[in-house]
Structure formats: structure tokens, C-alpha cells
Design a protein around this motif. Structure first.
Motif: not given
Length: 88
Positions: A3-4, A15, A31, A35, A47
Motif C-alpha cells: 500500500l505504501i 506497508c 505506516c 494500518n 492509506t
């Protein structure tokens, strides 16, 4: 799914599912626990909020930021509606 991801001279911090599907209480990913253990849907919503705040802060501080959007497909389908790799 990541996601990141933050890339710098030290490498990459992410993440991903190890964080948002975690059962253990400790988080050490990028994160900073936002999360952690929330599941994919909860982490995705969190996010999106974090990115919105980051963009507002960058705009306020007159900073430059680069975002690389990715298309997320939950389950790609083959012609005829069957999941890819699955039987019709």
C-alpha cells in the motif's frame, strides 16, 4: 499487496500484508502502525486518508511530491467471467 513504499538511499520501506493482516502487536513498517492489523480494506481507507494529509502538508509547505498510482484489481477475470487461472 504493497500500500505504501518509501524509497531512499537506505533501501525501501513498505506497508504490505505483513502489516495490515498482522496478529502480533508490534509494527515497524513505514505506516508507523496506522494500518497495523486493520485488514486490506481498512488499511486501504487509512492509506487514502494519509495520502490526502500528506498532499495538503506538501502544498502548504510548498514542497514537491511524486506519487506513482497503481491500478488495484481484486480478482482479474478471463474472457467469459472466470477468474484468471480458474475453471469456467
Amino acid at each position: 499487496m504493497t500500500l505504501i513504499a518509501v524509497y531512499n538511499s537506505e533501501g525501501v520501506r513498505r506497508c504490505d500484508a505483513r502489516c495490515y493482516n498482522a496478529k502480533q502487536p508490534k509494527c515497524s513498517c513505514v505506516c508507523n502502525g496506522a494500518n497495523h492489523g486493520k485488514g486490506f480494506t481498512g488499511a486501504l481507507e487509512q492509506t487514502r486518508d494519509m495520502v490526502g494529509e500528506l498532499l495538503q502538508r506538501a502544498s502548504r509547505d510548498n514542497a514537491r511530491i511524486l506519487l506513482t498510482p497503481q491500478v488495484i484489481e481484486a480478482e482479474p477475470t478471463a474472457p467469459g467471467g472466470a477468474p484468471c487461472g480458474g475453471a469456467k
